[in-house]
Design a protein around this motif. Structure first.
Motif, mmCIF file in Angstrom:
data_model
loop_
_atom_site.group_PDB
_atom_site.id
_atom_site.type_symbol
_atom_site.label_atom_id
_atom_site.label_comp_id
_atom_site.label_asym_id
_atom_site.label_seq_id
_atom_site.Cartn_x
_atom_site.Cartn_y
_atom_site.Cartn_z
ATOM 1 N N LEU A 1 9.431 -10.397 -0.952
ATOM 2 C CA LEU A 1 10.365 -9.314 -1.264
ATOM 3 C C LEU A 1 9.594 -8.044 -1.593
ATOM 4 C CD1 LEU A 1 12.911 -11.108 -3.642
ATOM 5 C CD2 LEU A 1 13.203 -10.609 -1.231
ATOM 6 N N ILE A 2 9.923 -6.958 -0.894
ATOM 7 C CA ILE A 2 9.367 -5.647 -1.197
ATOM 8 C C ILE A 2 10.442 -4.867 -1.930
ATOM 9 C CG2 ILE A 2 8.210 -3.617 -0.271
ATOM 10 C CD1 ILE A 2 6.839 -6.345 0.336
ATOM 11 N N LEU A 3 10.170 -4.534 -3.193
ATOM 12 C CA LEU A 3 11.183 -3.929 -4.052
ATOM 13 C C LEU A 3 10.881 -2.454 -4.272
ATOM 14 C CD1 LEU A 3 11.484 -6.798 -6.685
ATOM 15 C CD2 LEU A 3 12.902 -6.413 -4.679
ATOM 16 N N ASP A 4 11.864 -1.611 -4.012
ATOM 17 C CA ASP A 4 11.712 -0.167 -4.195
ATOM 18 C C ASP A 4 12.100 0.210 -5.626
ATOM 19 O OD1 ASP A 4 11.225 2.437 -3.686
ATOM 20 O OD2 ASP A 4 12.910 2.772 -2.328
ATOM 21 N N GLY A 5 11.396 1.203 -6.184
ATOM 22 C CA GLY A 5 11.729 1.677 -7.522
ATOM 23 C C GLY A 5 11.185 0.821 -8.642
ATOM 24 N N TRP A 6 10.244 -0.100 -8.330
ATOM 25 C CA TRP A 6 9.699 -0.998 -9.353
ATOM 26 C C TRP A 6 8.217 -0.723 -9.602
ATOM 27 C CZ3 TRP A 6 12.635 -5.069 -11.570
ATOM 28 C CH2 TRP A 6 13.908 -5.217 -11.037
ATOM 29 N N GLU A 7 7.738 0.474 -9.238
ATOM 30 C CA GLU A 7 6.306 0.727 -9.258
ATOM 31 C C GLU A 7 5.678 0.538 -10.637
ATOM 32 O OE1 GLU A 7 8.475 2.496 -7.470
ATOM 33 O OE2 GLU A 7 7.710 1.684 -5.599
ATOM 34 N N ASN B 1 7.269 -14.224 -3.270
ATOM 35 C CA ASN B 1 6.215 -13.285 -3.604
ATOM 36 C C ASN B 1 6.857 -11.907 -3.711
ATOM 37 O OD1 ASN B 1 3.739 -14.808 -3.769
ATOM 38 N ND2 ASN B 1 3.973 -15.195 -1.591
ATOM 39 N N LEU B 2 6.619 -11.217 -4.834
ATOM 40 C CA LEU B 2 7.256 -9.940 -5.108
ATOM 41 C C LEU B 2 6.220 -8.827 -5.134
ATOM 42 C CD1 LEU B 2 9.411 -11.099 -8.179
ATOM 43 C CD2 LEU B 2 9.972 -11.306 -5.759
ATOM 44 N N LYS C 1 5.573 0.933 -3.223
ATOM 45 C CA LYS C 1 4.468 1.877 -3.071
ATOM 46 C C LYS C 1 3.124 1.170 -3.042
ATOM 47 C CE LYS C 1 6.618 6.087 -4.853
ATOM 48 N NZ LYS C 1 6.557 7.159 -5.858
ATOM 49 N N GLU C 2 2.960 0.182 -3.913
ATOM 50 C CA GLU C 2 1.711 -0.584 -3.924
ATOM 51 C C GLU C 2 1.543 -1.351 -2.612
ATOM 52 O OE1 GLU C 2 -0.313 -4.378 -6.260
ATOM 53 O OE2 GLU C 2 1.667 -3.640 -6.856
ATOM 54 N N TRP C 3 2.641 -1.951 -2.146
ATOM 55 C CA TRP C 3 2.619 -2.701 -0.891
ATOM 56 C C TRP C 3 2.256 -1.798 0.284
ATOM 57 C CZ3 TRP C 3 6.336 -2.109 3.147
ATOM 58 C CH2 TRP C 3 6.239 -3.042 4.170
ATOM 59 N N GLU C 4 2.844 -0.614 0.346
ATOM 60 C CA GLU C 4 2.551 0.308 1.447
ATOM 61 C C GLU C 4 1.083 0.727 1.449
ATOM 62 O OE1 GLU C 4 5.432 3.386 0.808
ATOM 63 O OE2 GLU C 4 6.845 2.523 2.256
ATOM 64 N N LYS C 5 0.526 0.959 0.252
ATOM 65 C CA LYS C 5 -0.883 1.355 0.164
ATOM 66 C C LYS C 5 -1.787 0.237 0.667
ATOM 67 C CE LYS C 5 -0.425 4.585 -3.721
ATOM 68 N NZ LYS C 5 -0.750 4.826 -5.157
ATOM 69 N N LYS C 6 -1.493 -0.980 0.252
ATOM 70 C CA LYS C 6 -2.354 -2.093 0.648
ATOM 71 C C LYS C 6 -2.187 -2.428 2.131
ATOM 72 C CE LYS C 6 -2.959 -4.095 -3.903
ATOM 73 N NZ LYS C 6 -2.877 -5.278 -4.778
ATOM 74 N N MET D 1 -1.488 -7.732 5.991
ATOM 75 C CA MET D 1 -1.485 -7.602 7.455
ATOM 76 C C MET D 1 -0.954 -8.859 8.116
ATOM 77 S SD MET D 1 -4.833 -5.624 8.849
ATOM 78 C CE MET D 1 -5.949 -6.859 8.208
ATOM 79 N N ALA D 2 -1.343 -10.015 7.587
ATOM 80 C CA ALA D 2 -0.977 -11.273 8.222
ATOM 81 C C ALA D 2 0.471 -11.662 7.961
ATOM 82 C CB ALA D 2 -1.910 -12.391 7.741
ATOM 83 N N HIS D 3 0.967 -11.391 6.754
ATOM 84 C CA HIS D 3 2.290 -11.879 6.363
ATOM 85 C C HIS D 3 3.414 -10.874 6.612
ATOM 86 C CE1 HIS D 3 -0.460 -14.524 4.171
ATOM 87 N NE2 HIS D 3 0.543 -15.351 3.951
ATOM 88 N N CYS D 4 3.133 -9.606 6.415
ATOM 89 C CA CYS D 4 4.202 -8.597 6.471
ATOM 90 C C CYS D 4 4.247 -7.949 7.849
ATOM 91 C CB CYS D 4 3.989 -7.556 5.369
ATOM 92 S SG CYS D 4 3.950 -8.274 3.714
#
Length: 320
Positions: free
Chosen positions: A99-105, A132-133, A137-142, A151-154
């Motif tokens: 899950l990619i959650l917006d607004g939880w930075e 996995n949560l 913003k952190e997800w986009e950077k990584k 790269m492999a999962h998303c």
């Protein structure tokens, strides 16, 4: 297909063609609603067409659960990765949901227990699911920096929900292939180390006169070594050596869900028992055997980890 607009705030259909790394990555989905003056209606419809983008028939039973997660948490993206059953070891098929959650930075780490409690309630009858949560913003950077796990999962092949009006851009094939080599190299190196570790411990434990507390220390170390093997392979930036066996099991199950619940005895409770409750060496040995797993259980767990890893490599990257 050319752009088609049906009145102000109506349906817009676009076909942007293939997207390369050199093109603008903020590319709209093929189908979306143009809000116009009806932003409220647009947001309502975004939630509806932001339902399941693609889901295999065999996973259709998950649709109500995923719809509920969307309604409660309003994620930015959801990725679904299947983990096949291991019939040899009588292990059921599992599902990994990212899950990619917006607004939880700033408060995802603090509020993650609350989010996980919601997910546990939603999945009350679905013990085969792990989550996995990640904050958006952190997800986009990584993802942009090409961290191997992301790269492999998303990737678009695993994307089942998007609340985002922009298309997900996959990494280059060469980068994805490189992540496969990294995973396999790390896992195989650690397997050799783990097998030697277990073999040495097995030799020490074969002594009938082994002190129970020493046996506990050896078994606990072996169990942690197996979980650490899995965690370090996928490098999710989580501590490996400081946790209890139960904590490490949960961390390892985040990437190989088949490991969850395979060790039935709660080894972490063993040292908390009062030694004075036992009068002699034989009683102490009985206490040990009732509280901690044996080498047969640990060898089975390692076997499950090996098979689950190979299965995941096939799911992520396909067969060679």
């Amino acid at each position: 297909m050319n752009n088609v607009v049906n009145g102000s705030g109506g349906l817009r259909i676009e076909n942007n063609g293939p997207v390369t790394k050199n093109e603008n990555q903020k590319t709209t989905n093929h189908i979306y609603l143009h809000p116009g003056e009806r932003s409220g209606e647009f947001e309502r419809w975004m939630r509806e067409i932001g339902g399941l983008l693609q889901i295999d028939r065999e996973y259709s039973a998950l649709k109500p659960l995923l719809d509920l997660i969307v309604a409660v948490l309003e994620p930015d993206r959801i990725f679904l990765i299947p983990h096949p059953a291991i019939e040899k070891c009588d292990v059921k098929a599992c599902m990994e949901i990212i899950l990619i959650l917006d607004g939880w930075e700033y408060d995802l780490n603090r509020n993650e227990p609350i989010v996980r409690s919601i997910l546990e309630l939603v999945c009350l009858r679905q013990s085969i699911i792990v989550f996995n949560l990640f904050a958006k913003k952190e997800w986009e950077k990584k993802l942009e920096k090409e961290y191997y796990y992301y790269m492999a999962h998303c990737r678009s092949k695993f994307l089942v929900f998007s609340g985002n009006p922009y298309r997900l851009i996959d990494s280059e094939d060469s980068s994805i292939e490189n992540s496969k080599e990294i995973f396999s190299g790390k896992f195989n190196n650690q397997i050799t180390k783990t097998e030697r570790f277990l073999e040495k411990c097995k030799t020490l434990l074969s002594d009938d006169e082994v002190i129970p507390d020493l046996a506990y220390a050896l078994i606990s170390s072996c169990l942690k070594q197996i979980y650490s093997l899995v965690i370090s392979t996928f490098s999710l930036d989580i501590p490996v050596l400081s946790g209890t066996c139960k904590e490490l099991e949960e961390m390892a199950a985040r990437v190989l869900p088949q490991l969850r619940g395979q060790i039935k005895k709660n080894i972490d409770n063993y040292p908390t028992l009062d030694v004075l409750d036992f009068e002699n060496f034989e009683d102490d040995k009985l206490r040990m055997k009732s509280r901690i797993p044996d080498m047969v259980e640990l060898e089975r767990l390692l076997d499950i980890a090996k098979i689950a890893f190979e299965q995941k490599m096939v799911v992520l990257f396909g067969r060679e």
